[in-house]
Motif scaffolding. Structure first.
Motif: not given
Length: 375
Positions: A154, A164-167, A204-207
């Motif tokens: 996270s 902001k993002w989670i993987y 920046n976005d966790g992709r």
């Protein structure tokens, strides 16, 4: 599953006292070293008390942040070890410490991420994740990146704590407890996974940029098929390397995740890397060096076998590891020979000394800190 998991942790990773774990060979005796390099301690300090958690200090240009066990957190002046502030949190800290963006961040057993103002130690924000946090938070580019025990990664805003993002990827039913934080380099977050996979995520976005298999499960039983990556990957130039327990060491292109080289190795301790070599402490406490570009074996040092040796750290022109009795051992990176030895407080050094440039910081189980200088 929990019983098996606990047995694996105690029997293989040695989180309990080694004398009470009957299935692990006795540690090698402390080697006698004809020192050719004198250990250089710039300063030492004592923070906190005895702990089973694996804490490692975090550096900034001016400060050292450290967890001392229980819920104690401190910020020290890097130049002389003077305490700037100490703070006792309401939460029990288990996940080590991160520093950056003018904050200090820690994780708790109950899944809390707590950020404190670097200048004063004042709590700025606290947020909940989905599981316990036993890996240190990583602070980079205005984000606090946290790995929780359920495998989720996270990213929170360093200023506000906003998610902001989670993987997340599916986890195997049996896995080792993972203390390894992600590693950030060049706008990419590298995460070692259960079942032997290395993931590269966009900061920046966790992709997902790519995923690569470091090791493949093998064996008849579920226990034999555990191939988790439980040590942080290491990055140098265009190469990232990782090692799996009961698996192998592999170096991968940071550009596309393609395999550069691989060698058989089993490690829960971890790696270090420099311009010429990759160093690893294997599951037997042997320290090995491989040529960075080709994977060719350079040397293997076996004299510290079963002393629960930490991962290596590169400090100037030496490689340094810690052991179960709190000794720091210095090795020649060219030959692997022991060139120096230093006692600390007699308690185990779980993790590799944290090295930054010409300095490294070692922390013992009892909370003693030693700032080491390159010889």
């Amino acid at each position: 599953m929990q019983v098996l998991r606990s047995a694996l942790l105690l029997g293989v990773l040695g989180l309990s006292a080694c004398s009470s774990t009957s299935n692990i060979p006795d540690p090698s005796p402390l080697p006698v070293v004809q020192a050719t390099a004198k250990a250089k301690t710039l300063w030492s300090a004592a923070i906190g008390n005895d702990t089973i958690y694996r804490f490692q200090p975090a550096f900034s240009a001016q400060y050292v942040a450290v967890v001392g066990g229980g819920s104690e957190l401190a910020l020290l002046n890097r130049s002389n070890g003077a305490v700037k502030w100490k703070q006792v949190l309401a939460q029990s800290i288990a996940g080590g410490v991160g520093i950056g963006a003018d904050i200090v961040a820690v994780g708790s057993l109950k899944g809390d991420v707590v950020a404190l103002e670097q200048s004063s130690g004042k709590v700025l924000w606290s947020v909940k994740t989905t599981s316990e946090i036993i890996a240190s938070p990583v602070i980079d580019s205005g984000l606090v990146i946290v790995r929780s025990a359920d495998g989720k990664v996270s990213a929170f805003s360093a200023s506000s704590g906003e998610l902001k993002w989670i993987y997340q990827r599916q986890q195997p039913s049996l896995q080792l407890r993972n203390y390894a934080p992600p590693v950030v380099s060049g706008g990419v977050v590298y995460v070692g996974q259960a079942a032997g996979r290395l993931s590269a995520l966009a900061l920046n976005d966790g992709r997902v940029l790519w995923e690569a298999p470091i090791a493949l499960p093998r064996g008849a039983s579920e226990l034999e098929r555990v191939t988790d990556i439980v040590a942080s990957p290491v990055v140098y130039a265009d190469m990232v390397c990782a090692v799996a327990f009961q698996g192998r060491i592999a170096c991968i292109s940071t550009q596309n995740g393609s395999l550069v080289w691989t060698r058989e190795a089993s490690s829960w301790a971890g790696l270090a890397i420099d311009e010429q070599r990759v160093y690893v402490t294997d599951a037997k406490g042997h320290i090995q060096a491989f040529e960075r570009n080709t994977g060719r074996s350079v040397w293997k040092q076996e004299v510290l076998a079963y002393r629960f040796v930490s991962a290596p750290a590169v400090l100037g022109n030496q490689v340094v590891v810690g052991d179960l009795d709190g000794y720091l051992h210095y090795l020649d990176p060219e030959s692997g020979s022991l060139v120096g030895q230093q006692a600390t407080d007699g308690s185990r050094i779980y993790l590799a000394p944290k090295s930054v440039g010409s300095e490294a910081m070692a922390q013992t189980r009892k909370g003693s800190l030693y700032l080491l200088g390159a010889q």
